[in-house]
Design a protein around this motif. Structure first.
Motif, PDB file in Angstrom:
ATOM      1  N   GLU A  80      -4.990  -9.491 -15.831  1.00 16.17           N
ATOM      2  CA  GLU A  80      -6.086  -8.659 -16.343  1.00 16.17           C
ATOM      3  C   GLU A  80      -5.855  -7.238 -15.867  1.00 16.17           C
ATOM      4  N   PHE A  81      -6.317  -6.283 -16.667  1.00 17.94           N
ATOM      5  CA  PHE A  81      -6.147  -4.871 -16.306  1.00 17.94           C
ATOM      6  C   PHE A  81      -7.393  -4.119 -16.734  1.00 17.94           C
ATOM      7  N   GLU A  82      -7.930  -3.276 -15.852  1.00 22.21           N
ATOM      8  CA  GLU A  82      -9.101  -2.484 -16.225  1.00 22.21           C
ATOM      9  C   GLU A  82      -9.083  -1.147 -15.500  1.00 22.21           C
ATOM     10  N   THR A  83      -9.834  -0.204 -16.052  1.00 24.23           N
ATOM     11  CA  THR A  83      -9.996   1.121 -15.457  1.00 24.23           C
ATOM     12  C   THR A  83     -11.445   1.255 -15.021  1.00 24.23           C
ATOM     13  N   GLU A  84     -11.631   1.706 -13.770  1.00 24.81           N
ATOM     14  CA  GLU A  84     -12.992   1.820 -13.241  1.00 24.81           C
ATOM     15  C   GLU A  84     -13.036   2.918 -12.174  1.00 24.81           C
ATOM     16  N   GLY A 122     -12.031   6.036 -11.883  1.00 21.09           N
ATOM     17  CA  GLY A 122     -10.806   6.761 -11.550  1.00 21.09           C
ATOM     18  C   GLY A 122      -9.722   5.908 -10.923  1.00 21.09           C
ATOM     19  N   LYS A 123      -9.911   4.594 -10.972  1.00 24.34           N
ATOM     20  CA  LYS A 123      -8.927   3.671 -10.408  1.00 24.34           C
ATOM     21  C   LYS A 123      -8.494   2.682 -11.483  1.00 24.34           C
ATOM     22  N   LEU A 124      -7.260   2.270 -11.406  1.00 24.02           N
ATOM     23  CA  LEU A 124      -6.723   1.246 -12.288  1.00 24.02           C
ATOM     24  C   LEU A 124      -6.632  -0.036 -11.468  1.00 24.02           C
ATOM     25  N   GLU A 125      -7.152  -1.117 -12.012  1.00 18.10           N
ATOM     26  CA  GLU A 125      -7.182  -2.382 -11.283  1.00 18.10           C
ATOM     27  C   GLU A 125      -6.420  -3.440 -12.073  1.00 18.10           C
ATOM     28  N   ALA A 126      -5.449  -4.035 -11.407  1.00 18.74           N
ATOM     29  CA  ALA A 126      -4.658  -5.086 -12.036  1.00 18.74           C
ATOM     30  C   ALA A 126      -4.851  -6.378 -11.260  1.00 18.74           C
ATOM     31  N   LYS A 131      -4.674   9.023 -10.898  1.00 16.18           N
ATOM     32  CA  LYS A 131      -3.994  10.327 -10.955  1.00 16.18           C
ATOM     33  C   LYS A 131      -2.630  10.310 -10.286  1.00 16.18           C
ATOM     34  N   SER A 132      -2.528   9.680  -9.127  1.00 15.30           N
ATOM     35  CA  SER A 132      -1.262   9.709  -8.385  1.00 15.30           C
ATOM     36  C   SER A 132      -0.368   8.503  -8.660  1.00 15.30           C
ATOM     37  N   GLY A 133      -0.958   7.383  -9.076  1.00 14.07           N
ATOM     38  CA  GLY A 133      -0.194   6.159  -9.292  1.00 14.07           C
ATOM     39  C   GLY A 133       0.051   5.365  -8.020  1.00 14.07           C
ATOM     40  N   LEU A 134      -0.544   5.801  -6.905  1.00 16.31           N
ATOM     41  CA  LEU A 134      -0.322   5.126  -5.628  1.00 16.31           C
ATOM     42  C   LEU A 134      -1.236   3.914  -5.468  1.00 16.31           C
ATOM     43  N   VAL A 135      -0.701   2.871  -4.863  1.00 12.07           N
ATOM     44  CA  VAL A 135      -1.487   1.673  -4.574  1.00 12.07           C
ATOM     45  C   VAL A 135      -2.444   1.999  -3.434  1.00 12.07           C
ATOM     46  N   LEU A 136      -3.747   1.840  -3.703  1.00  5.29           N
ATOM     47  CA  LEU A 136      -4.787   2.139  -2.729  1.00  5.29           C
ATOM     48  C   LEU A 136      -5.258   0.901  -1.974  1.00  5.29           C
ATOM     49  N   GLU A 137      -5.319  -0.221  -2.680  1.00  9.12           N
ATOM     50  CA  GLU A 137      -5.844  -1.459  -2.091  1.00  9.12           C
ATOM     51  C   GLU A 137      -5.085  -2.658  -2.629  1.00  9.12           C
ATOM     52  N   LEU A 138      -4.961  -3.677  -1.789  1.00 11.56           N
ATOM     53  CA  LEU A 138      -4.434  -4.979  -2.175  1.00 11.56           C
ATOM     54  C   LEU A 138      -5.422  -6.007  -1.661  1.00 11.56           C
ATOM     55  N   GLU A 139      -5.896  -6.861  -2.543  1.00  7.23           N
ATOM     56  CA  GLU A 139      -6.873  -7.868  -2.127  1.00  7.23           C
ATOM     57  C   GLU A 139      -6.423  -9.234  -2.613  1.00  7.23           C
ATOM     58  N   LEU A 153       0.843  -1.188   0.000  1.00  9.44           N
ATOM     59  CA  LEU A 153       0.000   0.000   0.000  1.00  9.44           C
ATOM     60  C   LEU A 153       0.880   1.241   0.000  1.00  9.44           C
ATOM     61  N   GLY A 154       0.511   2.220  -0.826  1.00  9.35           N
ATOM     62  CA  GLY A 154       1.264   3.466  -0.895  1.00  9.35           C
ATOM     63  C   GLY A 154       2.394   3.470  -1.909  1.00  9.35           C
ATOM     64  N   ASP A 155       2.742   2.307  -2.463  1.00 12.28           N
ATOM     65  CA  ASP A 155       3.767   2.270  -3.509  1.00 12.28           C
ATOM     66  C   ASP A 155       3.291   3.063  -4.715  1.00 12.28           C
ATOM     67  N   ASN A 156       4.200   3.714  -5.409  1.00 10.52           N
ATOM     68  CA  ASN A 156       3.858   4.423  -6.640  1.00 10.52           C
ATOM     69  C   ASN A 156       4.245   3.536  -7.818  1.00 10.52           C
ATOM     70  N   LEU A 157       3.238   3.034  -8.532  1.00  4.94           N
ATOM     71  CA  LEU A 157       3.483   2.135  -9.662  1.00  4.94           C
ATOM     72  C   LEU A 157       3.371   2.840 -11.003  1.00  4.94           C
ATOM     73  N   GLY A 158       2.927   4.091 -11.007  1.00  6.18           N
ATOM     74  CA  GLY A 158       2.762   4.835 -12.252  1.00  6.18           C
ATOM     75  C   GLY A 158       1.298   5.096 -12.544  1.00  6.18           C
ATOM     76  N   THR A 159       1.060   5.884 -13.586  1.00  7.29           N
ATOM     77  CA  THR A 159      -0.311   6.287 -13.901  1.00  7.29           C
ATOM     78  C   THR A 159      -0.805   5.748 -15.240  1.00  7.29           C
ATOM     79  N   THR A 160       0.025   4.990 -15.928  1.00  9.22           N
ATOM     80  CA  THR A 160      -0.420   4.387 -17.192  1.00  9.22           C
ATOM     81  C   THR A 160      -0.376   2.868 -17.063  1.00  9.22           C
ATOM     82  N   GLU A 161      -1.141   2.210 -17.896  1.00  6.55           N
ATOM     83  CA  GLU A 161      -1.147   0.743 -17.876  1.00  6.55           C
ATOM     84  C   GLU A 161       0.259   0.200 -18.126  1.00  6.55           C
TER      85      GLU A 161
END
Length: 101
Positions: A55-59, A61-65, A81-89, A31-39
């Motif tokens: 799999e990769f999708e945009t939903e 305002g969030k990017l989900e991998a 927008k920031s590229g920060l990891v918000l959630e890990l599931e 959580l909090g890592d910056n992975l970038g803002t593009t796929e």
């Protein structure tokens, strides 16, 4: 007769072990890592850490991998927008599709 260990050698071996174990810990996304803002940036960051992006999708305002590493599936949610990891599931093998509640 036993040869005494040089304390510098012991310190060096201890430090090497600590650095090696830190490298393993740093190889996982957190959580909090910056992975970038593009796929492309996110895929690159995840694969460099040993993940396979399934799999990769945009939903909303969030990017989900959806990724796999060491036989464990996980969903990584990144702020677009920031590229920060918000959630890990972590995906539960017995759970199946998490949307079928």
């Amino acid at each position: 007769m036993k040869a005494p260990f040089n304390s510098a050698a012991i310190t060096l071996l201890s430090a090497t072990g600590l650095i090696a174990s830190m490298g393993v810990a740093l190889a996982a996304v957190s959580l909090g890592d910056n992975l970038g803002t593009t796929e492309a940036d996110i895929r690159s960051a995840l694969t460099s850490q040993g993940y396979t992006v399934e799999e990769f999708e945009t939903e909303d305002g969030k990017l989900e991998a959806e990724v796999m590493k060491d036989g464990q599936e996980m969903e990584v949610v990144i702020d677009a927008k920031s590229g920060l990891v918000l959630e890990l599931e972590l995906e539960d093998e017995d759970d199946g599709d998490k949307d079928d509640d």
